[in-house]
Enzyme design. Structure first.
Site, PDB file in Angstrom:
ATOM      1  N   ASP A  94      -5.790  -6.019   5.121  1.00  0.00           N
ATOM      2  CA  ASP A  94      -7.247  -5.579   4.693  1.00  0.00           C
ATOM      3  C   ASP A  94      -8.025  -6.575   4.542  1.00  0.00           C
ATOM      4  O   ASP A  94      -9.102  -6.914   4.429  1.00  0.00           O
ATOM      5  CB  ASP A  94      -6.334  -4.785   3.519  1.00  0.00           C
ATOM      6  N   LYS A 127       3.957 -13.936   5.628  1.00  0.00           N
ATOM      7  CA  LYS A 127       4.163 -15.147   4.712  1.00  0.00           C
ATOM      8  C   LYS A 127       5.764 -15.212   4.630  1.00  0.00           C
ATOM      9  O   LYS A 127       6.497 -14.982   3.865  1.00  0.00           O
ATOM     10  CB  LYS A 127       3.328 -14.648   3.064  1.00  0.00           C
ATOM     11  N   TYR A 142       1.016  -1.426  -0.060  1.00  0.00           N
ATOM     12  CA  TYR A 142      -0.090   0.273   0.029  1.00  0.00           C
ATOM     13  C   TYR A 142       0.692   1.206  -0.253  1.00  0.00           C
ATOM     14  O   TYR A 142       0.186   2.462   0.429  1.00  0.00           O
ATOM     15  CB  TYR A 142      -0.974   0.233   1.084  1.00  0.00           C
ATOM     16  N   ASP A 190      -2.187 -17.868   5.162  1.00  0.00           N
ATOM     17  CA  ASP A 190      -2.660 -18.475   4.568  1.00  0.00           C
ATOM     18  C   ASP A 190      -3.384 -19.982   5.183  1.00  0.00           C
ATOM     19  O   ASP A 190      -4.959 -19.696   5.649  1.00  0.00           O
ATOM     20  CB  ASP A 190      -2.390 -19.529   2.738  1.00  0.00           C
TER      21      ASP A 190
END
Ligand code: NAD
Length: 364
Positions: free
Chosen positions: A250, A192, A125, A226
């Site tokens: 988000d 991640k 972002y 995930d």
């Protein structure tokens, strides 16, 4: 009673309807708020030549507290996100999004109670992007090749994902301090780090570093994003406070909202050291804008968070009590909630729902 001056940025799309509803409910809560209107968004672009006028930023800086409706961001082309610009300009480094079940709202679970703490200033972002074929993109592709880091197809557009030690420490500290203040037991960091070792890996390393300082007071664990998503959907009760880099936060916000009945009831806040801007998780919902169909609960609960922030705890609790009452009675619920509950009952309009809420507040 203290009078507070609050900047109101109604936004666009359903923001015009939800902001008007929110103002009625705050007035009925007994809080003494003077609204100072400030423009932003597409209509503002036409009128003032910018989607985010300096006067709007100055108004928030002056009043320290604002509430805003959603603002449409053109996809692919047009002006950059006003929301992102506002967060960056005012250094609103925390995005705080409590996810709480409301009985009667059609949630997948009855007792969800978790808090999303999302880093608000960097990651994908950051807005650092190079258009496909541009000089910057070509130079960057050349640099990557020459540095031996890998290769990028020449016809690629590129978005940069910076994650800093500074921003990570700030957001993780906020998550732990929030947990301590609100009697929360655990902070989970989602990442991640197995794939992006120098961005998410840094996030995890710094999160672990901050967590050490809270050992014995607040527990800490981490989850790969995930696996986190699957675990959240299967059993949200295993989470408490969850801290995310910007993008995952988000996405997880909407996922978590879906567990409790949808975006119509998910509130939030953007918080900095000097200012705070409260706003619902949802966007401008162009598909239902202007039809009196929007559910204003998310913005109304964002206003309750704002009243907490202003020290108006009783008014805030009165609003939350009235919301729970209207949902528990189930007579005046908007179409999104009727769908979530699978009820065939006629849906209330935004105005009818707000009338019911105001009546509940006035009957107290
Ligand atoms: P959205 O949140 O506007 O809508 C997603 C779906 O949820 C739609 O079907 C919509 O009708 C429904 N929905 C959302 N809020 C609702 C409410 N209060 N009551 C009933 N139904 C509701 O997401 P989108 O369609 O991806 O985005 C639309 C625009 O909003 C885009 O321009 C996007 O950039 C912008 N946006 C702004 C913000 C913000 O201002 N903070 C946040 C997210 C998206």
């Amino acid at each position: 009673m203290t009078r507070h001056i609050v900047t109101l940025i109604p936004g666009d799309g359903i923001g015009l309807e939800t902001s008007a509803a929110m103002q009625r409910v705050v007035a009925a809560s007994g809080a003494d708020i003077e609204w100072e209107l400030a423009p932003a968004g597409a209509a503002c672009m036409e009128e003032h030549g910018t989607p985010l006028p300096e006067s709007t930023i100055e108004a928030v800086e002056r009043n320290k507290v604002a509430i805003k409706g959603p603002i449409t961001t053109p996809v692919g082309t047009g002006f950059r996100s006003v929301n992102v610009a506002l967060r960056k300009t005012l250094d609103l480094y925390v995005c705080l999004r409590p996810v709480l079940s409301i009985p009667g709202a059609g949630g997948r679970y009855e007792d969800v109670d978790l808090v999303i703490v999302r880093e608000n200033s960097e990651d994908l972002y950051a807005g650092i992007e190079f258009e496909e074929g541009s000089e910057g993109a070509c130079k960057l592709i050349d640099f990557v090749e020459k540095s031996g880091a890998g290769s990028i197809r020449p016809d690629s557009g590129i978005s940069i994902k910076p994650i800093s030690v500074t921003a990570t420490r700030n957001i993780v500290e906020y998550a732990f301090e929030y947990a301590l203040k609100h009697g929360r037991k655990k902070v989970t960091a989602a990442h991640k780090a197995n794939i992006m070792k120098h961005s998410d890996g840094l996030f995890l390393r710094e999160a672990r570093g901050v967590a050490k300082r809270y050992e014995g007071k607040v527990a800490f664990d981490d989850k790969i994003i995930d696996a986190f998503c699957m675990s959240l959907v299967m059993d949200p009760s295993q989470f408490d406070v969850i801290v995310f880099p910007n993008l995952y936060g988000d996405i997880a916000s909407d996922l978590a909202a879906g567990l409790v009945g949808g975006l119509g009831i998910a509130p939030g806040a953007n918080i900095g050291r000097d200012c705070a801007v409260f706003e619902a998780v949802h966007g401008s919902a162009p598909d239902i804008a202007g039809k009196n169909l929007a559910n204003p609960t998310a913005e109304i609960l964002s206003a309750a968070m704002m009243l907490d922030h202003l020290g108006e705890l009783e008014a805030a609790e009165r609003i939350r009590r009235a919301v729970r009452g209207v949902y528990a009675r189930g007579e005046h619920l908007t179409a999104d909630i009727r769908r979530a509950t699978g009820s065939g009952a006629i849906a209330a309009s935004c105005t009818e729902f707000t009338d019911a809420l105001v009546a509940a507040l006035e009957a107290e």
